[in-house]
Design an enzyme around this catalytic site. Structure first.
Site, PDB file in Angstrom:
ATOM      1  N   GLU A 178      39.477  41.240  43.845  1.00  0.00           N
ATOM      2  CA  GLU A 178      39.294  40.216  42.873  1.00  0.00           C
ATOM      3  C   GLU A 178      38.520  38.929  43.639  1.00  0.00           C
ATOM      4  O   GLU A 178      37.510  38.380  43.141  1.00  0.00           O
ATOM      5  CB  GLU A 178      40.641  39.309  42.472  1.00  0.00           C
ATOM      6  CG  GLU A 178      40.462  38.334  41.648  1.00  0.00           C
ATOM      7  CD  GLU A 178      41.643  37.165  41.828  1.00  0.00           C
ATOM      8  OE1 GLU A 178      41.833  36.240  42.748  1.00  0.00           O
ATOM      9  OE2 GLU A 178      42.620  37.521  40.832  1.00  0.00           O
ATOM     10  N   ASP A 194      40.215  44.034  36.676  1.00  0.00           N
ATOM     11  CA  ASP A 194      39.420  42.718  36.343  1.00  0.00           C
ATOM     12  C   ASP A 194      38.365  42.743  37.685  1.00  0.00           C
ATOM     13  O   ASP A 194      37.224  42.506  37.363  1.00  0.00           O
ATOM     14  CB  ASP A 194      40.483  41.754  36.381  1.00  0.00           C
ATOM     15  CG  ASP A 194      41.169  41.267  37.487  1.00  0.00           C
ATOM     16  OD1 ASP A 194      41.546  42.423  38.362  1.00  0.00           O
ATOM     17  OD2 ASP A 194      41.407  40.060  37.892  1.00  0.00           O
TER      18      ASP A 194
END
Length: 373
Positions: free
Chosen positions: A58, A119
């Site tokens: 991330e 993500d």
């Protein structure tokens, strides 16, 4: 040999790029420069000092996006190089990146958990595609498209006669009863809109539409949880987290605030407005809340306030917007936010404050438009 030629194709545009505009843009964003200096090493590794100096995919994905917004091509290339070599076994076209890298129990450094995080994967794919477009580097766009195909194959599931859902990762999120545990903050509407334009046969627009349709079940009072569960034919409260919202869920409001109208931005903001009403009543942002009428506790760190700025501005809540913005500014110490300055707070500041400061926006198709363009 083929891989070496591919990387040469990526690096040549950097070596012969004209000086001026992009370099000026990179140095003109003080919040990015402070983050770069404090949290990214010379190789391009983003370090979370508050958690055993670990690196997560991330963080690498976010830093890639910020480097693009800053017009910092050299830093972009370094972050991408480290990510590919250390998280994707040297090849992002054929491997989703591992989510967790750090110091192992035996003292060595490397991948600790190889399961990818969707993500991060989507942010990397999106940013590579956008970097290829904006900087005219076809190899980056090609890598982004290849990564996108792997995400579609490994991290998207269609429920029979039900919605498309984004798995948080390829492994560990589908139960024995075929229930699916997922994270609402992994859905970035502007991103999904742009990815559908890039990959017209992909599931991206369907993911977006199904997410918006499910929001009244996910957040019945407009208060998003960190995690939720699809079971049989409906959304149910995640038994592990009990419907609590906090460090993950705050991004749900950030993404809704920066979403263009084409990404169902108005519908998203309306569905989530109950959170704004809670914050207005409390006159502060709590660290934790629940999807029900209880569970409100703690005081949020500065990043939460920055993350909410685009949402408040998008619904024309001037009073709360100005109060939250002043709070963010009051936490700035030596160029960073909060004391101690934590990695995640700086990320939310770069996204939220960067957006309302005009560092970037998204066009009607979800493509990023940095201020330097």
């Amino acid at each position: 040999m083929i891989r070496a030629m591919r990387w040469l194709a990526c690096l040549l545009p950097l070596l012969f790029a004209p000086a001026g505009g992009a370099a000026t843009a990179a140095t003109a964003w003080p919040d990015w420069r402070a983050f770069d200096d404090a949290f990214i090493d010379a190789q391009g590794r983003v370090i979370d000092w508050s958690d055993h100096a670990r690196t997560v995919s991330e963080g690498q994905a976010y830093a890639l996006f910020f480097a693009l917004v800053a017009g910092d091509r050299q830093r972009f290339a370094q972050i991408l190089d480290w990510t590919e070599k250390n998280l994707a076994r040297g090849d992002l076209r054929h491997n989703l990146p591992a989510w967790h890298w750090g110091q192992r129990d035996d003292g060595s450094w490397g991948v600790i958990d190889a399961n990818p995080a969707s993500d991060a994967d989507l942010w990397i794919a999106y940013t590579l595609i956008e970097a290829g477009r904006l900087w005219k580097v076809p190899a980056w766009r090609d890598t982004g498209r290849a990564l996108l195909a792997r995400i579609a194959a490994q991290e998207v599931v269609q429920i029979p006669a039900g919605p498309y859902l984004l798995l948080p990762g390829p492994q560990g999120f589908i139960g024995n009863d075929n229930s699916v545990r997922f994270n609402p903050s992994y859905y970035v509407p502007s991103q999904l809109l742009a990815l559908q334009a890039e990959d017209s046969r992909g599931p991206w627009l369907r993911l977006l539409k199904d997410y918006v349709a499910l929001l009244p079940q996910i957040a019945p009072l407009g208060r998003a949880p960190d995690w939720t569960v699809w079971r049989t034919d409906r959304i149910v409260v995640d038994p592990a987290s009990g419907g609590t919202g906090s460090y993950d869920a705050i991004r749900t409001y950030l993404w809704a605030g920066i979403a263009p109208a084409g990404a169902q931005g108005p519908d998203l903001r309306l569905a989530l407005r109950g959170y704004r009403d809670m914050v207005a009543e409390l006159e502060r942002i709590p660290e934790k809340w629940s999807t029900g009428n209880s569970g409100i506790s703690g005081d949020a760190p500065p990043g939460f306030y920055a993350a909410l700025l685009p949402y408040l501005r998008s619904i024309a809540d001037t009073t709360n917007y100005e109060a939250m913005r002043k709070h963010v500014e009051s936490t700035r110490v030596d160029g960073l936010y909060g004391k101690p300055a934590r990695y995640y707070d700086q990320v939310l500041v770069l996204f939220g404050k960067g957006y309302v400061d005009g560092r970037y926006h998204f066009d009607a198709n979800g493509r990023v438009i940095p201020s330097w363009q």
